[in-house]
Design a protein around this motif. Structure first.
Motif, PDB file in Angstrom:
ATOM      1  N   LEU A  20      48.605  49.882  41.791  1.00  0.00           N
ATOM      2  CA  LEU A  20      47.837  49.104  40.826  1.00  0.00           C
ATOM      3  C   LEU A  20      46.377  49.525  40.892  1.00  0.00           C
ATOM      4  N   THR A  21      45.802  49.886  39.756  1.00  0.00           N
ATOM      5  CA  THR A  21      44.359  50.091  39.700  1.00  0.00           C
ATOM      6  C   THR A  21      43.685  48.732  39.842  1.00  0.00           C
ATOM      7  N   PRO A  22      42.389  48.700  40.158  1.00  0.00           N
ATOM      8  CA  PRO A  22      41.707  47.396  40.226  1.00  0.00           C
ATOM      9  C   PRO A  22      41.835  46.593  38.931  1.00  0.00           C
ATOM     10  N   LEU A  23      41.801  47.268  37.780  1.00  0.00           N
ATOM     11  CA  LEU A  23      41.946  46.567  36.505  1.00  0.00           C
ATOM     12  C   LEU A  23      43.330  45.935  36.395  1.00  0.00           C
ATOM     13  N   GLN A  24      44.363  46.672  36.753  1.00  0.00           N
ATOM     14  CA  GLN A  24      45.724  46.143  36.700  1.00  0.00           C
ATOM     15  C   GLN A  24      45.915  45.011  37.706  1.00  0.00           C
ATOM     16  N   ALA A  25      45.379  45.197  38.905  1.00  0.00           N
ATOM     17  CA  ALA A  25      45.517  44.178  39.944  1.00  0.00           C
ATOM     18  C   ALA A  25      44.821  42.888  39.537  1.00  0.00           C
ATOM     19  N   LEU A  26      43.641  43.019  38.938  1.00  0.00           N
ATOM     20  CA  LEU A  26      42.898  41.833  38.535  1.00  0.00           C
ATOM     21  C   LEU A  26      43.577  41.127  37.366  1.00  0.00           C
ATOM     22  N   ALA A  27      44.107  41.909  36.428  1.00  0.00           N
ATOM     23  CA  ALA A  27      44.799  41.306  35.286  1.00  0.00           C
ATOM     24  C   ALA A  27      46.021  40.519  35.744  1.00  0.00           C
ATOM     25  N   ARG A  28      46.681  41.010  36.773  1.00  0.00           N
ATOM     26  CA  ARG A  28      47.917  40.379  37.243  1.00  0.00           C
ATOM     27  C   ARG A  28      47.665  39.238  38.224  1.00  0.00           C
ATOM     28  N   TYR A  29      46.601  39.317  39.002  1.00  0.00           N
ATOM     29  CA  TYR A  29      46.473  38.398  40.145  1.00  0.00           C
ATOM     30  C   TYR A  29      45.147  37.641  40.218  1.00  0.00           C
TER      31      TYR A  29
END
Length: 445
Positions: free
Chosen positions: A10-19
């Motif tokens: 997960l990129t930081p953008l993906q991780a933040l969007a998900r969590y």
């Protein structure tokens, strides 16, 4: 055994969007007690001294230049009130850094929060060591001399996780880490994703522990100000600490070990001061052991900055352990404490990073077949005299041994290099490739 490429990343953008919601704690009044962020923590020398106090102020001023539009509050003494800060209030913080006597700690904070109960998206703080204002002669016979530093100082900053979802934001973060390491004599440190707790962090330690258990890339760092001793070795002579006859900041050959000095662990950034680099076997040995395209190593000031991957990893359940972190840990784990203390203050009612949990957490990147970390010696060993490096070293490589070197690729090239210093390349030489040759001492032609 390796974890490489075995799970999604997960990129930081993906991780933040998900969590993002999972990584936050919102209070009844809609204020935030815990936020997802990115930290940088360093432990450094001589924090009581005027030149270092100026360097600390320079770091605060640079942070203000970069993120000042967000900074609203702060405090200027350890027991001072955490309040909204006008221009005059900010100047009081700046004066405290420069004007606090060397025998008193500087404990200041600049923050986007204006109170101690709200987590700050942007924050920078420091707590310095102190210098003895007079000689202290112990009844047992040992002396702490005037000006002797009490220990290491620390500086910590944080920015919101949103910042590193873009390359420009990552560049800003990395630029500030470099600036800090250029200006301070850093013994060690680390940087990466972490829960950002309100200044009154005690009540949220159990949340920090719960998040760190779930997301392996998160750093437990609410008590970073209590960890400076781990990076600061000391030794002594005498029957015991209570009956010392001599005390030494650092490791004095032949003396008894009081604190051996350890790194906390690894994260996206792991910062090693010269002390730990030499303990490992030198910069050349470290670079060789970590030689992989996704591991970036940079020598800045008195320290090596080791970056595991192009962006910080959350280590979400579907990702598993961030593989670059596991790789760097497999090399640097020998510098960790085999028996670390807890990372939270004791709480009899809630789960937290007590000694047992902290030991599990600090070993989270260890592979199942990893050998035990060696116990430190009880007596400081005498240094092993190494033979100077005699072979030639290609230009562009770190110098493997401090001393005088020369190359036939350029006339009058003989000069002194520090260990780890990058040896230059002279392009277009009639000799072809630049190779540096060790010259035993300054008098050798």
């Amino acid at each position: 055994m390796t974890l490489r490429d075995s799970k999604p990343v997960l990129t930081p953008l993906q991780a933040l969007a998900r969590y993002k919601e999972d990584l936050s704690v919102r209070l009844a009044d809609n204020s935030m007690a815990v936020l997802p962020g990115v930290i940088g923590t360093v432990y450094f020398e001589r924090g009581s001294q005027p030149p270092v106090r100026q360097a600390i102020l320079d770091c605060f001023d640079r942070f203000e230049e970069m993120f000042g539009e967000h900074l609203k509050g702060g405090k200027d003494t350890d027991l001072g009130k955490f309040t909204k800060r006008t221009f005059a209030g900010v100047e009081k913080i700046r004066r405290a850094i420069l004007e606090t006597p060397a025998h008193e700690q500087v404990s200041v904070l600049r923050s986007s929060s204006t109170d101690q109960d709200t987590a700050a998206e942007y924050s920078i703080k420091t707590l310095t060591g102190i210098a003895a204002d007079e000689d202290y002669i112990s009844p047992k016979g040992w002396t702490a001399f005037k000006g002797q530093e009490s220990g290491l100082s620390y500086m910590k900053f944080n920015v919101p996780m949103d910042l590193v979802t873009t390359q420009d934001g990552i560049t800003q973060y990395e630029g500030f880490v470099r600036y800090v390491c250029e200006n301070l004599v850093v013994h060690g440190g680390y940087g990466g994703l972490a829960p950002i707790l309100a200044y009154s962090y005690h009540r949220y330690a159990s949340h920090e522990w719960a998040l760190a258990k779930r997301f392996s890339g998160l750093e437990i760092d609410s008590t970073a100000h209590l960890q400076s001793q781990e990076y600061d070795p000391i030794s002594y002579e005498g029957e015991s600490l209570d009956y010392m006859t001599a005390f030494y900041p650092g490791l004095h050959p032949g003396a008894k070990v009081c604190r051996w000095g350890f790194i906390k662990g690894v994260n996206w950034y792991t910062i090693l001061g010269d002390f730990f680099v030499e303990r490992f076997g030198g910069e050349a040995a470290l670079r060789k052991a970590l030689d992989r395209p996704d591991i970036h190593i940079e020598h800045i000031g008195s320290s090596l900055l080791i970056r595991a991957g192009d962006f910080p990893r959350l280590g979400a359940p579907e990702e598993g352990l961030p593989e670059p972190y596991v790789f760097v840990n497999s090399v640097l784990r020998v510098l960790r404490d085999p028996k670390p203390d807890g990372l939270h203050l004791y709480d009899p009612y809630l789960p937290h990073a007590d000694t047992k949990n902290a030991r599990t957490w600090t070993a989270r990147f260890d592979l199942p077949d990893a050998p035990p970390i060696p116990e430190p010696p009880t007596i400081v060993p005498y240094p092993v005299k190494r033979k100077p490096v005699r072979h030639s070293v290609p230009g562009g490589s770190p110098c493997p041994e401090a001393g005088w070197w020369q190359t036939p690729a350029k006339a009058d090239s003989r000069r002194y290099f520090e260990a780890g210093e990058i040896m230059p390349i002279f392009a277009g030489s009639k000799w072809g490739a630049t190779n540096w040759i060790y010259s035993e001492d300054e008098s050798t032609s």
